[in-house]
Design a protein around this motif. Structure first.
Motif, short mmCIF file in Angstrom:
data_model
loop_
_atom_site.label_atom_id
_atom_site.label_comp_id
_atom_site.label_asym_id
_atom_site.label_seq_id
_atom_site.Cartn_x
_atom_site.Cartn_y
_atom_site.Cartn_z
N ARG A 71 0.85 -1.20 0.00
CA ARG A 71 0.00 0.00 0.00
C ARG A 71 0.89 1.24 0.00
O ARG A 71 1.79 1.37 0.84
CB ARG A 71 -0.89 -0.01 1.24
N PRO A 72 0.66 2.16 -0.91
CA PRO A 72 1.46 3.39 -0.93
C PRO A 72 0.98 4.39 0.13
O PRO A 72 -0.21 4.46 0.43
CB PRO A 72 1.22 3.94 -2.34
N PHE A 73 1.91 5.13 0.70
CA PHE A 73 1.60 6.16 1.69
C PHE A 73 2.31 7.44 1.29
O PHE A 73 3.41 7.42 0.72
CB PHE A 73 2.06 5.73 3.08
N ASP A 74 1.68 8.57 1.62
CA ASP A 74 2.24 9.86 1.25
C ASP A 74 3.26 10.38 2.25
O ASP A 74 4.04 11.27 1.93
CB ASP A 74 1.12 10.90 1.08
N SER A 75 3.22 9.86 3.48
CA SER A 75 4.13 10.38 4.51
C SER A 75 4.31 9.36 5.63
O SER A 75 3.53 8.41 5.75
CB SER A 75 3.60 11.69 5.10
N VAL A 76 5.32 9.59 6.46
CA VAL A 76 5.54 8.73 7.63
C VAL A 76 4.38 8.87 8.60
O VAL A 76 3.95 7.89 9.22
CB VAL A 76 6.88 9.10 8.32
N ASP A 77 3.84 10.08 8.74
CA ASP A 77 2.70 10.29 9.64
C ASP A 77 1.50 9.46 9.19
O ASP A 77 0.76 8.91 10.01
CB ASP A 77 2.31 11.77 9.69
N GLU A 78 1.28 9.38 7.87
CA GLU A 78 0.17 8.58 7.36
C GLU A 78 0.40 7.10 7.69
O GLU A 78 -0.55 6.38 8.02
CB GLU A 78 0.05 8.78 5.85
N GLU A 79 1.64 6.66 7.62
CA GLU A 79 1.97 5.28 7.97
C GLU A 79 1.70 5.02 9.46
O GLU A 79 1.16 3.98 9.83
CB GLU A 79 3.43 4.99 7.64
N LYS A 80 2.10 5.98 10.29
CA LYS A 80 1.87 5.85 11.74
C LYS A 80 0.39 5.73 12.05
O LYS A 80 -0.04 4.89 12.84
CB LYS A 80 2.44 7.05 12.50
N GLU A 81 -0.40 6.60 11.44
CA GLU A 81 -1.85 6.56 11.66
C GLU A 81 -2.43 5.21 11.29
O GLU A 81 -3.22 4.62 12.03
CB GLU A 81 -2.54 7.65 10.83
N ALA A 82 -2.04 4.71 10.12
CA ALA A 82 -2.56 3.42 9.66
C ALA A 82 -2.15 2.30 10.61
O ALA A 82 -2.94 1.41 10.93
CB ALA A 82 -2.03 3.13 8.25
N MET A 83 -0.91 2.37 11.11
CA MET A 83 -0.42 1.36 12.04
C MET A 83 -1.22 1.36 13.34
O MET A 83 -1.64 0.31 13.84
CB MET A 83 1.07 1.63 12.35
N ILE A 84 -1.44 2.55 13.88
CA ILE A 84 -2.15 2.66 15.16
C ILE A 84 -3.60 2.19 15.02
O ILE A 84 -4.11 1.44 15.85
CB ILE A 84 -2.08 4.10 15.68
N HIS A 85 -4.26 2.62 13.96
CA HIS A 85 -5.66 2.24 13.78
C HIS A 85 -5.81 0.75 13.50
O HIS A 85 -6.81 0.14 13.88
CB HIS A 85 -6.29 3.08 12.67
N SER A 86 -4.80 0.16 12.85
CA SER A 86 -4.87 -1.29 12.58
C SER A 86 -4.72 -2.10 13.86
O SER A 86 -5.12 -3.26 13.92
CB SER A 86 -3.79 -1.69 11.58
N ASN A 87 -4.15 -1.50 14.90
CA ASN A 87 -3.95 -2.19 16.17
C ASN A 87 -5.01 -1.83 17.21
O ASN A 87 -4.84 -2.12 18.40
CB ASN A 87 -2.56 -1.85 16.75
#
Length: 342
Positions: A71-87
């Protein structure tokens, strides 16, 4: 659907920062061995966004390939958000939740400032409302009220600079304290930051001002097995007296009073019921942390005055202050310790 060798997938830096190192439950490892139910989400550099624990379980099971979704992400912050919400539905400690929450708060505040910066007609009032909205949004992520999140955040931030508050965080993690209970401790701790001439116990210990307390705690820990085999409170006290004498010196009356309390507090004797040949319960006389703090710092009573009020030896009051981590005024220390603190 693509596949990858789990050894070739990298852990995200934010995952380490937020969740730390964890031992995987055996039943979880076994479930991954039976079937990989959900693909691992990775970014375009094969860094894990969702599924780090499943990857570790696959490695433990010697699985050579796992399904992934790139999955492509536009920023590290977007990756962090996705990680937290997935957990979100994982069982986590308070520390892990707060690490997630503070990461989300930082991201939400950045977004609020970017929105403000993109418009010239925004007032400071709007900026404050944006940040308040960020607080509510993060709280909702954890199904907390804004009040509970605000309390948790204050406890968490205080723990970064105070050993006392760090112990409260550890208690919440262990299920021994509630967020609200820790917040009460925070409010008392916060008040002490404005106290004049307050001396914390780590300073007192460093200056040698808690030697008698440390000595009896060491003796008590060493002698607990013998105490457990004692017959009644007198036998317990004799065992402690003899052990203390062998390790240090003959115990004072105050030390014996503290020993009696420690023995009762650890359920090795029962003094709660009155009896003609029993001393009064020291545990029942303990006023509690709030009352001790109020008598000393609000009513400005001395340790001796508190001892006379409660009806116990002054040395037991010192023991309670030490256990509750209530700071002392410098004049409560003897001259040598005062000079050492200075």
């Amino acid at each position: 659907m693509e596949t990858r060798n789990p050894h070739e997938l990298d852990r995200h830096d934010a995952h380490q920062e937020i969740y730390g190192d964890e031992d995987l439950p055996q039943d979880f490892v076994e479930s991954v061995a039976q079937e990989q139910q959900t693909p691992i989400v990775v970014n375009e550099e094969d860094t894990i966004i969702d599924g780090y624990r499943r990857v570790q379980a696959a490695i433990q099971n010697d699985i050579e390939e796992v399904f992934v979704r790139v999955r492509p992400f536009d920023s590290v912050d977007e990756e962090k958000e996705a990680m937290i919400h997935s957990n979100k539905h994982r069982v986590k400690t308070f520390s892990q939740k707060m690490s997630e929450a503070m990461a989300l708060m930082e991201i939400e505040q950045k977004k609020a400032k970017e929105r403000q910066g993109s418009r010239n007609d925004l007032s400071q009032k709007f900026a404050r409302s944006e940040l308040g909205s960020a607080n509510e949004k993060v709280a909702k992520t954890f199904d907390w009220s804004s009040t509970k999140f605000d309390q948790a955040r204050k406890v968490w931030e205080a723990a970064q600079e105070s050993q006392k508050m760090q112990r409260q965080v550890e208690k919440i993690d262990a299920g021994q304290q509630s967020v609200h209970g820790a917040f009460k401790v925070f409010k008392r701790w916060d008040k002490t930051q404005d106290l004049e001439a307050d001396i914390e116990w780590d300073q007192i210990e460093a200056a040698g001002g808690a030697k008698s307390i440390r000595n009896r705690e060491d003796a008590f820990e060493t002698l607990q097995e013998k105490i457990a085999d004692s017959d009644g409170w007198r036998d317990c006290l004799d065992t402690l007296r003899e052990g203390h004498s062998e390790m240090w010196s003959d115990p004072s009356e105050g030390t014996l009073s503290a020993y009696l309390y420690m023995t009762e507090e650890n359920d090795l004797i029962d003094l709660s019921s009155t009896g003609s040949r029993k001393p009064d319960s020291r545990v029942d006389k303990h006023p509690g942390e709030n009352e001790l703090w109020a008598m000393y710092w609000e009513d400005e009573m001395t340790l001796l005055e508190i001892a006379l009020t409660v009806g116990v030896h002054r040395e037991l009051i010192r023991q309670w202050f030490y256990e509750e981590d209530i700071p002392l005024r410098k004049q409560a220390l003897d001259g040598r310790v005062q000079r050492q603190v200075d």
